[in-house]
Design a protein around this motif. Structure first.
Motif, PDB file in Angstrom:
ATOM      1  N   SER A  10       1.073  -1.202   0.037  1.00 46.27           N
ATOM      2  CA  SER A  10      -0.018  -0.242   0.142  1.00 46.27           C
ATOM      3  C   SER A  10       0.801   0.944   0.109  1.00 46.27           C
ATOM      4  O   SER A  10       1.930   1.573   0.549  1.00 46.27           O
ATOM      5  N   VAL A  11       0.798   2.033  -1.166  1.00 48.24           N
ATOM      6  CA  VAL A  11       1.444   3.234  -0.994  1.00 48.24           C
ATOM      7  C   VAL A  11       1.107   4.441  -0.874  1.00 48.24           C
ATOM      8  O   VAL A  11       0.420   4.784  -1.312  1.00 48.24           O
ATOM      9  N   SER A  12       1.568   5.286   0.376  1.00 47.95           N
ATOM     10  CA  SER A  12       0.734   6.894   0.025  1.00 47.95           C
ATOM     11  C   SER A  12       2.479   7.279   0.932  1.00 47.95           C
ATOM     12  O   SER A  12       3.519   7.060  -0.262  1.00 47.95           O
ATOM     13  N   ALA A  13       2.199   7.910   1.909  1.00 53.69           N
ATOM     14  CA  ALA A  13       3.648   8.246   2.791  1.00 53.69           C
ATOM     15  C   ALA A  13       4.938   7.287   2.615  1.00 53.69           C
ATOM     16  O   ALA A  13       5.592   7.839   1.820  1.00 53.69           O
ATOM     17  N   GLN A  14       4.442   6.138   2.664  1.00 53.00           N
ATOM     18  CA  GLN A  14       5.965   5.361   2.560  1.00 53.00           C
ATOM     19  C   GLN A  14       4.674   3.804   2.177  1.00 53.00           C
ATOM     20  O   GLN A  14       3.399   4.186   1.883  1.00 53.00           O
ATOM     21  N   GLU A  15       5.938   2.236   2.173  1.00 55.00           N
ATOM     22  CA  GLU A  15       5.288   1.224   1.088  1.00 55.00           C
ATOM     23  C   GLU A  15       5.095   0.795   2.587  1.00 55.00           C
ATOM     24  O   GLU A  15       5.693   0.805   3.811  1.00 55.00           O
ATOM     25  N   ARG A  16       3.865   0.020   2.486  1.00 53.01           N
ATOM     26  CA  ARG A  16       3.335  -1.013   3.793  1.00 53.01           C
ATOM     27  C   ARG A  16       3.125  -2.320   3.090  1.00 53.01           C
ATOM     28  O   ARG A  16       2.014  -2.011   1.995  1.00 53.01           O
ATOM     29  N   LEU A  17       3.984  -3.065   3.717  1.00 53.22           N
ATOM     30  CA  LEU A  17       3.158  -4.427   2.835  1.00 53.22           C
ATOM     31  C   LEU A  17       2.050  -4.842   3.083  1.00 53.22           C
ATOM     32  O   LEU A  17       1.048  -4.839   4.226  1.00 53.22           O
ATOM     33  N   LEU A  18       1.626  -5.777   2.038  1.00 55.13           N
ATOM     34  CA  LEU A  18      -0.077  -6.209   2.374  1.00 55.13           C
ATOM     35  C   LEU A  18       0.090  -7.284   2.244  1.00 55.13           C
ATOM     36  O   LEU A  18      -0.603  -8.535   2.542  1.00 55.13           O
ATOM     37  N   PHE A  19       1.001  -8.058   0.833  1.00 57.85           N
ATOM     38  CA  PHE A  19       0.968  -9.758   1.477  1.00 57.85           C
ATOM     39  C   PHE A  19       2.320 -10.039   0.253  1.00 57.85           C
ATOM     40  O   PHE A  19       2.533  -9.286  -1.207  1.00 57.85           O
ATOM     41  N   GLU A  20       2.990 -10.694   0.519  1.00 61.22           N
ATOM     42  CA  GLU A  20       4.444 -11.400  -0.080  1.00 61.22           C
ATOM     43  C   GLU A  20       3.767 -12.992  -0.315  1.00 61.22           C
ATOM     44  O   GLU A  20       3.660 -13.647   0.601  1.00 61.22           O
ATOM     45  N   CYS A  21       4.227 -13.251  -1.918  1.00 58.14           N
ATOM     46  CA  CYS A  21       4.794 -14.870  -2.059  1.00 58.14           C
ATOM     47  C   CYS A  21       5.897 -15.553  -2.562  1.00 58.14           C
ATOM     48  O   CYS A  21       6.671 -14.113  -3.418  1.00 58.14           O
ATOM     49  N   GLU A  22       5.758 -16.916  -2.975  1.00 57.44           N
ATOM     50  CA  GLU A  22       6.384 -16.926  -3.885  1.00 57.44           C
ATOM     51  C   GLU A  22       6.214 -17.336  -5.433  1.00 57.44           C
ATOM     52  O   GLU A  22       4.774 -17.310  -5.590  1.00 57.44           O
ATOM     53  N   VAL A  23       6.932 -17.031  -6.791  1.00 63.34           N
ATOM     54  CA  VAL A  23       5.930 -16.828  -7.642  1.00 63.34           C
ATOM     55  C   VAL A  23       7.330 -17.986  -8.815  1.00 63.34           C
ATOM     56  O   VAL A  23       8.520 -18.234  -8.553  1.00 63.34           O
ATOM     57  N   SER A  24       6.649 -18.497  -9.186  1.00 64.15           N
ATOM     58  CA  SER A  24       7.430 -18.919 -10.867  1.00 64.15           C
ATOM     59  C   SER A  24       7.912 -18.538 -11.625  1.00 64.15           C
ATOM     60  O   SER A  24       7.042 -17.805 -12.330  1.00 64.15           O
ATOM     61  N   ALA A  25       9.169 -18.801 -11.932  1.00 70.81           N
ATOM     62  CA  ALA A  25       9.677 -18.229 -12.862  1.00 70.81           C
ATOM     63  C   ALA A  25      10.078 -19.291 -13.954  1.00 70.81           C
ATOM     64  O   ALA A  25      10.817 -18.679 -15.161  1.00 70.81           O
ATOM     65  N   SER A  26       9.243 -19.564 -14.428  1.00 72.08           N
ATOM     66  CA  SER A  26       8.765 -21.315 -14.923  1.00 72.08           C
ATOM     67  C   SER A  26       8.772 -20.381 -16.955  1.00 72.08           C
ATOM     68  O   SER A  26       9.002 -20.534 -17.885  1.00 72.08           O
ATOM     69  N   SER A  27       8.294 -19.404 -16.888  1.00 71.54           N
ATOM     70  CA  SER A  27       7.237 -18.328 -17.881  1.00 71.54           C
ATOM     71  C   SER A  27       7.851 -17.425 -17.376  1.00 71.54           C
ATOM     72  O   SER A  27       7.538 -16.459 -16.909  1.00 71.54           O
TER      73      SER A  27
END
Length: 423
Positions: free
Chosen positions: A382-399
């Motif tokens: 969430s971006v306002s005066a500063q960045e606040r983490l909402l969610f984080e996960c792993e992703v696959s870079a197979s494509s």
């Protein structure tokens, strides 16, 4: 579990999306169900098949949702159960609309193209809340006008006004305890406090249980998107410092080949809007059937960051997906797409590996997306005066992955904008 009595009513929450045709984005009209189980308006399906049959190399009798092909055009029959549900929804939507105090006669089912507002069947509507608020304000004005006549204090001036408003000095409070007239004044003051309390409760209802956000060091109530799909509110830019991810910022642009016929893109290809009528784009296998779009940029390595302004869209999803994502599938509901999704207060979630995670957070006005393909990580801020983490996960870079967007298609004129990141 005890069985329900015959004829007993069970409350069910429905939205227009549950009973809508994905082709026209309106409530089902003369719904017909294909052998695969998916349902559409008869006329919408027939028109689409005619258009596809005129194309080259297409499957003329395929289901628009799952693409299951049929050898011959099936006989399309009306689904009476779906028609009954759609008709009941129309009646419920009309009953929630403001009307005269006397009970009106039952309204006929409106014609198909006069789409009722999307509602979740609730006991009180925004109009009723506003009417109650107006009445309380009127009562407050009447009480305040009558207070000077009931005041135990004589004369005028600042001291007298403080007594009227319940802000008297200690000597004035002692006087009020010994004066019969002061009892009446105290009763009026209690009445004021009671009405003010009620007003505050109504304000919270109007603000949808008030979601708080940080802006310029202050806490400000944010008006959430309503289930009535009100037009987007034009707001002032959010003051903020330069992003910590600015050195890795990119400027994605929407890919017109993937653009759904329910969406329009600006000349800069950085703003996507829910169109007020289906667009006559040429049909192709890369075009989404529902209101989604990918960006042209294929991200296969390194670290990338971009921001999306969501303030002018009531229902949205923002994330990434591979170009091979099926065009009849929803963002986040496939193994090759990830997103966060806002559907209203209390309906904020993240989707990763076809798994939903509820996010008990306020609505972000600007979403920052950080894709680190070196570590295989995806993060939303969430971006306002500063960045606040909402969610984080792993992703696959197979494509390669592409920035992906979903605008739900329920609110014409709503739009998402890819922002220019401050450096």
């Amino acid at each position: 579990m005890a069985a329900l009595a015959l004829g007993g009513a069970v409350p069910v929450w429905l939205s227009e999306e549950d009973l809508s045709c994905i082709i026209c984005r309106e409530l089902l009209d003369w719904p017909t169900t294909l052998p695969c189980g998916h349902s559409f308006c008869y006329q919408c399906l027939d028109d689409l098949w005619v258009k596809q049959r005129a194309g080259v190399g297409g499957r003329p009798w395929a289901c628009p949702t799952c693409r299951e092909a049929l050898e011959a055009k099936p006989t399309l029959r009306k689904n009476p159960l779906l028609q009954d549900l759609a008709d009941k929804y129309r009646h419920a939507a009309l009953e929630l609309e403001p009307g005269p105090e006397t009970a009106p006669a039952p309204a006929p089912v409106p014609p198909r193209r006069s789409a009722p507002p999307p509602v979740t069947l609730q006991k009180s509507t925004t109009e009723e809340v506003i009417q109650k608020l107006t009445e309380l304000v009127r009562q407050l004005v009447d009480v305040v006008k009558s207070l000077p006549r009931q005041s135990p204090l004589s004369g005028s001036g600042p001291d007298n006004e403080r007594g009227i408003l319940g802000m008297a000095s200690s000597s004035e409070k002692e006087h009020s305890l010994s004066s019969p007239k002061a009892v009446a004044s105290s009763a009026y003051e209690r009445k004021i406090r009671e009405i003010l309390h009620n007003l505050e409760e109504i304000q919270e209802k109007l603000q949808g249980r008030v979601t708080w956000k940080e802006a310029s060091g202050e806490q400000v109530p944010e008006m959430p998107s309503s289930s009535l799909c009100l037009p987007p509110v034009q707001r002032c830019p959010v003051p903020r410092r330069a992003s910590q991810f600015a050195l890795r910022a990119i400027s994605p642009t929407f890919d017109l080949r993937s653009l759904s016929c329910t969406l329009e893109v600006s000349n800069s290809c950085r703003t996507v809007t829910v169109s007020r009528c289906p667009q006559p784009y040429s049909w192709g296998p890369e075009r989404f059937l529902i209101s989604q779009v990918l960006c042209s940029q294929a991200l296969s390595s390194g670290q990338n960051y971009w921001e999306v302004d969501t303030r002018n869209c009531n229902h949205w999803a923002v994330g990434v997906a591979s170009w091979g994502m099926k065009r009849d599938q929803m963002l986040g509901r496939t193994m090759d797409s990830w997103c966060i999704e806002w559907k209203g207060p209390g309906q904020f979630s993240a989707w990763a590996m076809v798994k939903k995670t509820d996010l008990h957070l306020g609505r972000p006005e600007v979403v920052g997306v950080w894709l680190d393909l070196e570590l295989g990580k995806l993060a939303f801020y969430s971006v306002s005066a500063q960045e606040r983490l909402l969610f984080e996960c792993e992703v696959s870079a197979s494509s390669p992955l592409h920035p992906a967007f979903w605008l739900y298609g329920l609110s014409p004129g709503n739009y998402l904008e890819i922002k220019q990141v401050n450096s």
